[in-house]
Enzyme design. Structure first.
Site, short mmCIF file in Angstrom:
data_model
loop_
_atom_site.label_atom_id
_atom_site.label_comp_id
_atom_site.label_asym_id
_atom_site.label_seq_id
_atom_site.Cartn_x
_atom_site.Cartn_y
_atom_site.Cartn_z
N THR A 1 79.60 50.37 92.18
CA THR A 1 78.67 51.53 93.51
C THR A 1 80.03 52.71 93.43
OG1 THR A 1 80.48 50.50 94.61
CG2 THR A 1 78.81 49.38 94.83
N LYS B 1 91.51 56.86 94.40
CA LYS B 1 91.78 57.06 95.18
C LYS B 1 90.10 57.57 95.94
CE LYS B 1 93.81 60.45 91.81
NZ LYS B 1 94.16 61.06 90.90
N GLU C 1 83.34 62.82 97.42
CA GLU C 1 83.03 64.68 97.54
C GLU C 1 83.64 64.74 95.98
OE1 GLU C 1 83.09 64.90 100.88
OE2 GLU C 1 83.37 63.55 101.66
#
Lengths: 326, 740, 207
Positions: free
Chosen positions: B631, B698, B702
């Site tokens: 994913t 993390k 974006e």
């Protein structure tokens, strides 16, 4: 949407049904009509479904291929007769829309498809084509997609079809059934320039039904190319497209057929360029000269001046691709 | 399936836990719920851009077959939350149907409710409105002088060292960049299904990135008890930011449902998606950059103006990246907003940082060419080892490694660096690269974990999954910790009654909710150890107990281990439940925590037609530990695809005579299609961040997009020598731009 | 949605048309009581009745005898009346492919097809692919290659992908990309979708 729906079982029946009701239209694939109805651009009171009419055949007889108006775009593009005789038509069809739409859209429907001009599509905006007398929204508006040839002060829209560009180049004819029988016109005479009646896209008379398209057999098979320039790689309307079909003898062009899409209210046949190319060597210089001839009289608006550069480049490029094929 | 080992690096990468539902069509999105007596809402919108509604005639619509009600400002039910004056400093806001005022073209003026979709649609065409028109401003370029400093604190200016220091540099660059308004255009249309089960209780099937946020908004507006406002949003068909707030048409639907006493379902049209759910606002940017001849940055000035609405202020971090990406002693930024008579923007994937990165990373490329230094080398010469903005260490930063990985993969060193020098037949070939960065955030979330004597582990949290695969990642985290196979773990989300979690956005979901899953699983183990100490391992404490391979046993006595289900059964306990809240500790504040991305692309440009094709993509993510490889890769690929759109095809075009978009549909607003997208190589550093959270992971939603458009523009420059600073790079721009 | 539409006039003339017409297909299915009422004053309820037409349609192997308004699209029929919500509405104008279904084996955009135009046809939707618990190979391949994220375009992609192979348009990655371009995926799963199609194509099984 709010309408009556009836099915026609014969072409004569369909024509007489249409004649009886002024606010009725034929529906075949529906890919454009249903879209327009949902947006309120057109609101026919009655839909006459002609899908069961026997107009799907593609046949060769003598020196011409006849394509039924209800033949699907996908079926035409992959029909052995079309691939053998008119690869250009196959390329153009495959460059249009998506496979799903090509599986619905018919030859006749493709010819009848309306412009994609944003002002035509938005019922809040002015548009002489949709509502004569309201003005042309595009003229002083966003006209990046619009015409550089044959426009009028009333309308600068372009015809969106790829198929029609190929048919215009291939000297096709249209067979039309009316209350008084059949008539036949040149494909290049089917669509109109906007003039003072931009609401009329074509020369079909009230109550008429397109039944067939005829294409004379030619010798362009080896040198046919359809170039379509668009904002993304597929599933987009043309900024500029060029259909090029040539007969060659060695490196010499003996016959040329050229038409452009995305530049005018109708598929734009480049007869001057064709005449120029006849008997010429297939060289970049000649392609550019032909393109320059084709561009005579072109006129740009605020956002489509790039077409003055893109169109001749596209003509030269299509000629280059067509002549290098063998 | 074999049981998994605790923290075993070889655990298989899971398929999506909701994959089966999605490929069979059984996954239900908000519009696919049916309630008894359900009705359909259709909006009537304003063709006027500014002014007020003079008269509204709904009689014909009301008489049309199947119509139940027509809601407008004339007959709206009371919304207590709308009665209060708007919050200070935010503009009046859009209180739908509360006044006759028109703020933007396409604003809803009425909502028709009928017993079928077709009838509501038809009746909506019968509503007639008259407007008093006022002069309006929608033209961004023509009104740049009316840009103002944002009210949002700290957003306007930033300074480090000397202002405009670039003007004194040996080598200087001043460039202007423009990005147009972009539409998120998720495939699923926005809308909501609302039903008042009683005068005090409303349920909603929504398309939201935050069920708790939607619950909160409706709770406040209608002054209800929060537990009487239930929001369900199990599947969301993409959002990319549009579902980060509760929009006026959602409130209108809740109002309508109250009015008609029946469930009302509203689904926007694609056209309405252009004016009702926000967009990435167009922005103009100026970059001033100065460097020594040796390629050391001495000053950067970054100015930006972004569009907002007159009735609501929207700000985003366009200039953020410039403040800390490179080790430059003198940096100053200025940010303004330009309020226009348009609908309000909303964060769109990568938000302002993607806008800013286009300018900064294009300028870095321009400067590199000006200096005659390889663009990668130029970035390395100005590498920030520590955060120059906050003067503190990065929690982790492997960007140099990422440059190397990406460059190796695409064959960067094999290119001829001279612009316009590389060919592939008729096509010009170019390579470009860029960097992206985004805050790696972690908020607070609560997870409930229940392990039952049937061997199932249930995890619950009120988060949404708009597509990245949140459920899958959570199950993977739990699977690794508990040593349980994926199919024995279920993660429930998208329901406001579950333990609270923040909205999905800003690349922080995995970090935030994953941490809570982590903590809940550890707490569960502690409870299981206590339980075991009562009977199975009587007298033993958790120090004596180990968890391994999905089993619980005594240290150094592998034969003692039993499965969780057996443990529960042995102790007559049907289930053990824990609920854990988890959030970042204070210690993390001493670090700057960012995710980074490096994008390399190859483009082919056809000089005669102006067509640009992206032919190769390598994106490298420095996003800490990769929890779910499959994913994660898909996220990076998706960002690249969005980046192709931003770079080459996407632009919402408005006719400012009318204040209306002219390409408000999927045929004329071009998002990339299959044929636009090549194979995408996504690579990861995959080293844990030691600070951010227990997983070391993390975010990456974006960074997958941020910077990408600059890589394409830089590659186009390398291919053609044409520097295009205005997106999208359409064929006409290629033809009409001169090579330098 | 225009503020200056002429729909009221249109509606009235439509009603007149309904009253005057004697050759309506709808009449053929109207029970006596409705016909009688129609002879008198035509109210909206009866008009509503007349607006419906009979429709025989086979969906995923099951025959349905329905009565639908002609303006109902095949997509809305599937989603709102038959509750087969696997076929998605992404644009409602044939511009995204989320609504792709097979009609008599051919992939089409169901949002642009009026339901009544599908009289006697066989429709296959995403819900009709799996055999009980056993997924269709294309569904399996989409899961394996992660050919989706949010999942909203997925049913359309899968229906299109199966047709793409059956049509013979999956002979190269480039050809697959071109022939799948009518299916937009905003999450950007395209490369994975292509991988899934290539795998199913190469497996050569019957689809």
């Amino acid at each position: 949407m709010n309408f009556e729906y009836v099915r026609a079982s014969t072409a004569a029946g369909a024509v007489s049904m249409l004649a009886k009701q002024s606010d009725a239209v034929f529906i075949a694939g529906g890919t454009n009509l249903v879209d327009l109805m949902k947006r309120g651009v057109v609101s026919p009171m009655r839909l006459i479904d002609i899908n069961t009419l026997p107009l799907k055949e593609i046949t060769l007889s003598g020196n011409k291929v006849t394509i039924g108006a209800l033949a699907l775009n996908s079926a035409v593009s992959e029909h052995p007769l079309v691939i053998k005789h008119f690869p250009l038509l196959s390329y153009a069809l495959k460059a249009g829309a998506s496979q799903q739409l090509r599986n619905m859209a018919t030859v006749g429907g493709n010819m009848m498809q309306r412009t994609r001009c944003s002002y035509f599509y938005d019922t809040v905006m002015p548009c002489n084509k949709r509502e004569p007398g309201t003005g042309c929204g595009a003229m002083q508006g966003i006209n990046r997609m619009h015409a550089i040839f044959g426009s009028s002060e009333n309308c600068i829209a372009v015809h969106p079809s790829d198929m029609c560009v190929a048919l215009a180049a291939l000297d096709a004819s249209v067979i039309i059934r009316g209350a008084k029988g059949d008539r036949k016109i040149l494909f290049t005479d089917f669509h109109r320039l906007p003039g003072n009646t931009p609401e009329k896209d074509n020369n079909l008379q009230p109550g008429e039904l397109i039944t067939h398209v005829e294409i004379p057999v030619n010798a362009f098979q080896q040198h046919a190319y359809y170039l379509k320039i668009r904002d993304r790689a597929s599933y987009a309307f043309a900024l500029v497209s060029v259909a090029a079909a040539l007969e060659m003898q060695g490196n010499k062009i003996s016959k040329a057929r050229l038409a452009m899409g995305g530049v005018a209210h109708k598929p734009w046949r480049l007869t001057e360029a064709e005449a120029f190319l006849k008997g010429k060597e297939a060289t970049e210089t000649n392609f550019k000269a032909a393109a320059a001839l084709a561009m005579q009289g072109a006129k740009a608006y605020e956002h489509n001046s790039f077409k003055l550069q893109m169109a001749p480049n596209a003509i030269a490029e299509a000629l280059k691709k067509a002549t290098s094929k063998a | 399936m074999e049981k998994q080992f605790f923290f075993d690096a070889d655990t298989p990468d899971p398929d999506r836990v909701d994959g089966r539902a999605k490929v069979t069509g059984s996954a239900r999105y908000f519009a696919e719920y049916t309630l008894p007596d359900m009705t359909y809402g259709v909006l009537v919108t304003s063709p006027v851009t500014k002014g007020r509604i003079k008269a509204l005639d709904t009689k014909a619509a009301e008489k049309a077959p199947g119509v139940i009600a027509v809601l407008s400002h004339l007959n709206k039910p009371s919304v207590p939350g709308y009665e209060a004056p708007p919050a200070e400093g935010r503009g009046p806001g859009m209180r739908i149907f509360y006044t006759d005022k028109i703020y933007f073209n396409g604003q809803p003026v009425a909502l028709v409710v009928a017993d079928s979709f077709e009838r509501a649609t038809y009746a909506a065409t019968l509503v007639r409105a008259q407007y008093e028109k006022e002069e309006f401003r929608t033209d961004f370029d023509a009104n740049l002088d009316k840009a103002v400093a944002p009210r949002a604190p700290g957003a306007a200016e930033y300074k480090r060292g000397n202002i405009d220091a670039y003007k004194n540099a040996e080598v200087q660059l001043e460039s202007e960049y423009f990005i147009p308004t972009e539409m998120h255009n998720p495939m699923e249309l926005h809308g909501i299904l609302a039903h008042w089960e009683s005068p005090e209780k409303v349920i909603m099937y929504a398309k939201t990135q935050g069920v708790k946020a939607t619950q909160q908004t409706v709770t406040n507006l209608f002054k209800l008890q929060a537990q009487n406002v239930q929001v369900f949003s199990e599947f969301v068909g993409g959002a990319f930011g549009i579902a980060l707030r509760t929009w006026p048409h959602e409130v209108a639907t809740v109002m309508a449902a109250k009015m008609v006493g029946k469930p009302v379902k509203l689904v926007l049209t694609r056209e309405q998606m252009f004016t009702m759910v926000g967009y990435r606002p167009q922005a103009k940017q100026k970059l001033g950059m100065g460097a020594t001849k040796a390629g050391i940055l001495t000053g950067i000035t970054h100015e930006a103006i972004g569009q907002t609405a007159t009735y609501d202020e929207f700000t985003e971090g366009i200039v953020n990246m410039t403040k800390f990406m490179y080790a430059c002693p003198n940096v100053n930024t200025r940010y303004k907003v330009l309020p226009l008579d348009v609908c309000v923007p909303i964060w769109m994937r990568g938000p302002g940082e993607a806008t800013g990165a286009f300018a900064l990373e294009s300028a870095m490329d321009e400067m590199a060419y000006r200096l005659g230094i390889d663009p990668v080398e130029f970035r390395i010469r100005n590498y920030a080892e520590t955060d120059p903005q906050r003067n503190q260490p990065f929690s982790s930063k492997y960007v140099k490694e990422a440059y190397q990985m990406g460059a190796d993969k695409i064959g960067w060193s094999k290119r001829n660096p001279v612009p316009g020098s590389m060919k592939n037949g008729d096509w010009q070939v170019g390579y470009g690269m860029s960097t992206g960065v985004f805050t790696a955030g972690r908020g607070g979330a609560t997870v409930r974990a229940v392990i039952s004597d049937d061997g199932m582990l249930l995890l619950q949290s009120a988060v949404s999954d708009i597509g990245p695969g949140t459920g899958t990642a959570m199950v993977k985290i739990a699977s690794d910790l508990m040593g349980m196979p994926f199919e024995k773990i279920r993660f429930e989300l998208g329901n406001s009654s579950l333990p609270p979690a923040p909205s999905q956005g800003g690349s922080s979901t995995l970090s935030t909710v994953g941490s809570a899953v982590n903590d809940a699983c550890l707490a569960l183990q502690e409870q299981l150890a206590i339980l075991a100490g009562q009977k199975t391992f009587a007298g033993k404490t958790k120090q004596d107990i180990v968890f391994s391979n999905g089993r619980i046993g005594l240290k150094n006595e592998p034969a003692s281990a039993i499965g969780y289900a057996e443990l529960l059964r042995q102790n007559n306990t049907p289930a053990v439940e824990v609920t854990k809240d988890s959030r970042q500790g204070e210690a993390a504040r001493k670090y700057s925590i960012y995710s980074f991305s490096i994008h390399f692309v190859e483009v082919n440009v056809h000089p005669a037609t102006g067509v640009v094709k992206v032919t190769k993509i390598v994106s490298v993510g420095d996003a800490g530990t990769i929890v779910s490889a499959k994913t994660a890769a898909s996220q990076m690929i998706g960002g690249a695809v969005g980046g192709i759109g931003m770079a080459l095809t996407e632009e919402a075009i408005m006719d400012h005579r009318f204040g209306r978009y002219v390409n408000h549909n999927f045929a004329d607003y071009h998002v990339p299609v299959h044929a636009d997208v090549p194979h995408v190589e996504s690579l990861f550093i995959n080293k844990p961040d030691p600070i951010i959270n227990p997983m070391g992971a993390k975010g990456m939603g974006e960074i997958a997009l941020i910077g990408f458009s600059a890589a394409v523009a830089n590659a186009v420059f390398h291919a053609t020598g044409k520097r295009i600073r205005s997106l999208p790079i359409t064929p006409d721009k290629i033809l009409q731009t001169k090579a330098v | 949605m225009s503020d200056k539409n002429k729909s009221t006039a249109h509606n009235d003339s439509r009603r007149n048309f309904l009253r005057q017409s004697s050759a309506l297909t709808a009449l053929a299915i109207a029970p006596q009581a409705v016909l009688k009422a129609a002879e008198g004053k035509m109210d909206e309820k009866i008009a509503g009745y007349f607006e419906k037409m009979p429709l025989s349609i086979e969906v995923n192997g099951k025959m349905h005898q329905l009565s639908v308004e002609p303006r109902v699209t095949l997509l809305d029929l599937l989603r709102e009346q038959l509750h087969l919500t696997g076929s998605k509405k992404g644009c409602d104008h044939g511009q995204c492919g989320a609504c792709t279904v097979h009609v008599n084996g051919s992939r089409i955009n169901s949002c642009l097809s009026l339901a009544v135009m599908n009289e006697g046809k066989k429709i296959t939707t995403i819900e009709g692919l799996a055999q009980g618990d056993k997924l269709h190979p294309m569904q399996e391949a989409f899961i394996k290659h992660d050919g989706f994220q949010c999942g909203y375009c997925t049913p359309g992609q899968i229906m299109s992908a199966i047709a793409c192979i059956k049509e013979g348009h999956a002979n190269s990655e480039a050809e697959i990309r071109e022939y799948m371009s009518g299916n937009i995926c905003r999450c950007g799963a395209y490369p994975n979708i292509v991988d899934a199609i290539v795998e199913v194509k190469n497996a050569g099984g019957k689809l």
